[in-house]
Design a protein around this motif. Structure first.
Motif, PDB file in Angstrom:
ATOM      1  N   ALA A  12      -8.231  -1.658   0.512  1.00 53.38           N
ATOM      2  CA  ALA A  12      -8.285  -2.918  -0.237  1.00 53.38           C
ATOM      3  C   ALA A  12      -7.342  -3.950   0.373  1.00 53.38           C
ATOM      4  O   ALA A  12      -7.685  -5.134   0.458  1.00 53.38           O
ATOM      5  CB  ALA A  12      -7.944  -2.683  -1.707  1.00 53.38           C
ATOM      6  N   LEU A  13      -6.165  -3.533   0.825  1.00 49.79           N
ATOM      7  CA  LEU A  13      -5.231  -4.453   1.481  1.00 49.79           C
ATOM      8  C   LEU A  13      -5.883  -5.076   2.712  1.00 49.79           C
ATOM      9  O   LEU A  13      -5.841  -6.292   2.906  1.00 49.79           O
ATOM     10  CB  LEU A  13      -3.947  -3.708   1.864  1.00 49.79           C
ATOM     11  CG  LEU A  13      -2.887  -4.509   2.617  1.00 49.79           C
ATOM     12  CD1 LEU A  13      -2.259  -5.570   1.717  1.00 49.79           C
ATOM     13  CD2 LEU A  13      -1.819  -3.575   3.182  1.00 49.79           C
ATOM     14  N   TYR A  14      -6.526  -4.262   3.533  1.00 49.31           N
ATOM     15  CA  TYR A  14      -7.171  -4.752   4.747  1.00 49.31           C
ATOM     16  C   TYR A  14      -8.349  -5.686   4.420  1.00 49.31           C
ATOM     17  O   TYR A  14      -8.495  -6.745   5.037  1.00 49.31           O
ATOM     18  CB  TYR A  14      -7.656  -3.583   5.607  1.00 49.31           C
ATOM     19  CG  TYR A  14      -6.590  -2.996   6.494  1.00 49.31           C
ATOM     20  CD1 TYR A  14      -6.636  -3.152   7.874  1.00 49.31           C
ATOM     21  CD2 TYR A  14      -5.529  -2.272   5.968  1.00 49.31           C
ATOM     22  CE1 TYR A  14      -5.659  -2.621   8.699  1.00 49.31           C
ATOM     23  CE2 TYR A  14      -4.554  -1.729   6.783  1.00 49.31           C
ATOM     24  CZ  TYR A  14      -4.614  -1.904   8.148  1.00 49.31           C
ATOM     25  OH  TYR A  14      -3.643  -1.386   8.951  1.00 49.31           O
ATOM     26  N   ARG A  98       7.039   4.354   4.152  1.00 53.03           N
ATOM     27  CA  ARG A  98       6.149   3.527   4.958  1.00 53.03           C
ATOM     28  C   ARG A  98       4.871   4.249   5.364  1.00 53.03           C
ATOM     29  O   ARG A  98       4.854   5.454   5.524  1.00 53.03           O
ATOM     30  CB  ARG A  98       6.868   3.086   6.228  1.00 53.03           C
ATOM     31  CG  ARG A  98       7.937   2.080   5.985  1.00 53.03           C
ATOM     32  CD  ARG A  98       8.723   1.747   7.251  1.00 53.03           C
ATOM     33  NE  ARG A  98       9.697   0.735   6.945  1.00 53.03           N
ATOM     34  CZ  ARG A  98      10.827   0.944   6.286  1.00 53.03           C
ATOM     35  NH1 ARG A  98      11.119   2.158   5.860  1.00 53.03           N
ATOM     36  NH2 ARG A  98      11.669  -0.040   6.038  1.00 53.03           N
ATOM     37  N   ILE A  99       3.856   3.427   5.583  1.00 51.87           N
ATOM     38  CA  ILE A  99       2.598   3.894   6.164  1.00 51.87           C
ATOM     39  C   ILE A  99       2.442   3.156   7.492  1.00 51.87           C
ATOM     40  O   ILE A  99       2.529   1.931   7.536  1.00 51.87           O
ATOM     41  CB  ILE A  99       1.390   3.563   5.258  1.00 51.87           C
ATOM     42  CG1 ILE A  99       1.559   4.200   3.881  1.00 51.87           C
ATOM     43  CG2 ILE A  99       0.086   3.991   5.922  1.00 51.87           C
ATOM     44  CD1 ILE A  99       0.586   3.652   2.841  1.00 51.87           C
ATOM     45  N   THR A 127       2.810  -1.782   9.799  1.00 46.81           N
ATOM     46  CA  THR A 127       3.727  -1.007   8.977  1.00 46.81           C
ATOM     47  C   THR A 127       3.585  -1.544   7.560  1.00 46.81           C
ATOM     48  O   THR A 127       3.767  -2.740   7.329  1.00 46.81           O
ATOM     49  CB  THR A 127       5.186  -1.153   9.461  1.00 46.81           C
ATOM     50  OG1 THR A 127       5.266  -0.732  10.820  1.00 46.81           O
ATOM     51  CG2 THR A 127       6.129  -0.327   8.593  1.00 46.81           C
ATOM     52  N   ILE A 128       3.228  -0.665   6.645  1.00 43.73           N
ATOM     53  CA  ILE A 128       2.941  -1.048   5.260  1.00 43.73           C
ATOM     54  C   ILE A 128       3.927  -0.324   4.352  1.00 43.73           C
ATOM     55  O   ILE A 128       4.229   0.851   4.573  1.00 43.73           O
ATOM     56  CB  ILE A 128       1.482  -0.671   4.897  1.00 43.73           C
ATOM     57  CG1 ILE A 128       0.504  -1.436   5.786  1.00 43.73           C
ATOM     58  CG2 ILE A 128       1.192  -0.937   3.441  1.00 43.73           C
ATOM     59  CD1 ILE A 128      -0.366  -0.565   6.604  1.00 43.73           C
ATOM     60  N   LYS A 136       2.155  -3.822   0.790  1.00 40.92           N
ATOM     61  CA  LYS A 136       2.419  -5.069   1.526  1.00 40.92           C
ATOM     62  C   LYS A 136       2.685  -4.737   2.990  1.00 40.92           C
ATOM     63  O   LYS A 136       3.184  -3.660   3.323  1.00 40.92           O
ATOM     64  CB  LYS A 136       3.650  -5.797   0.972  1.00 40.92           C
ATOM     65  CG  LYS A 136       3.598  -6.149  -0.495  1.00 40.92           C
ATOM     66  CD  LYS A 136       2.829  -7.404  -0.726  1.00 40.92           C
ATOM     67  CE  LYS A 136       2.881  -7.787  -2.212  1.00 40.92           C
ATOM     68  NZ  LYS A 136       2.125  -8.963  -2.476  1.00 40.92           N
ATOM     69  N   PHE A 137       2.378  -5.702   3.849  1.00 45.84           N
ATOM     70  CA  PHE A 137       2.704  -5.541   5.267  1.00 45.84           C
ATOM     71  C   PHE A 137       4.183  -5.855   5.477  1.00 45.84           C
ATOM     72  O   PHE A 137       4.649  -6.928   5.140  1.00 45.84           O
ATOM     73  CB  PHE A 137       1.873  -6.497   6.132  1.00 45.84           C
ATOM     74  CG  PHE A 137       0.402  -6.200   6.140  1.00 45.84           C
ATOM     75  CD1 PHE A 137      -0.086  -5.065   6.768  1.00 45.84           C
ATOM     76  CD2 PHE A 137      -0.488  -7.054   5.521  1.00 45.84           C
ATOM     77  CE1 PHE A 137      -1.443  -4.786   6.768  1.00 45.84           C
ATOM     78  CE2 PHE A 137      -1.848  -6.795   5.520  1.00 45.84           C
ATOM     79  CZ  PHE A 137      -2.328  -5.658   6.148  1.00 45.84           C
TER      80      PHE A 137
END
Length: 157
Positions: A12-14, A98-99, A127-128, A136-137
């Protein structure tokens, strides 16, 4: 390992990011980032060689807001539309904080009186972080494949 719900939030973020920039919702663009963030658009050649030179480089949410002001109030250019096609994010690593993820992208540009052209192609290296308001990025590096870039990079990739 990333659980299914978090992966859905990542997707969804992307997709929300791409829709926001495609729809020229510029005031929303900085909200995809943390306060202390990095956003760069960099040639693959420089990235692969470890060179720091980037076409665009911003180091805070404040700088992103300044870019929005510049795009909407001071930069004069021929109007155009852009459309992102973004691949499914590939998870590189995950920890408690982080992801690390990557996704391929293609950006098409359409000027009102011209045919659509391929504007920019490459990959996002992200990095999310998890925040109280969702993912968030913390860092978004847009590494474009071509050694050349159009001289009219106005909008975010």
């Amino acid at each position: 390992m990333l659980d299914f719900e978090t992966y859905q939030q990542l997707v969804a973020l992307y997709t929300d990011y791409a829709a926001t920039v495609d729809n020229n919702e510029w005031d929303k663009w900085p909200e995809f980032f943390t306060q202390h963030c990095v956003y760069k658009v960099q040639a693959r050649e420089n990235y692969d060689r470890g060179f720091p030179l980037a076409t665009l480089s911003f180091e805070s949410k404040g700088m992103l807001k300044d870019r929005v002001y510049g795009m909407t109030e001071t930069i004069f250019h021929d109007p155009y539309y852009q459309r992102h096609v973004v691949g499914a994010p590939r998870i590189v690593s995950v920890d408690d904080a982080r992801i690390q993820a990557e996704a391929n992208y293609a950006v098409f540009r359409t000027k009102p009186d011209e045919m659509t052209t391929v504007f920019n192609v490459g990959r996002y290296i992200d990095t999310i972080v998890r925040t109280d308001s969702g993912l968030k990025f913390e860092s978004r590096l847009c590494v474009f494949d071509s050694e050349m870039i159009a001289n009219s990079l106005i909008y975010p990739i």
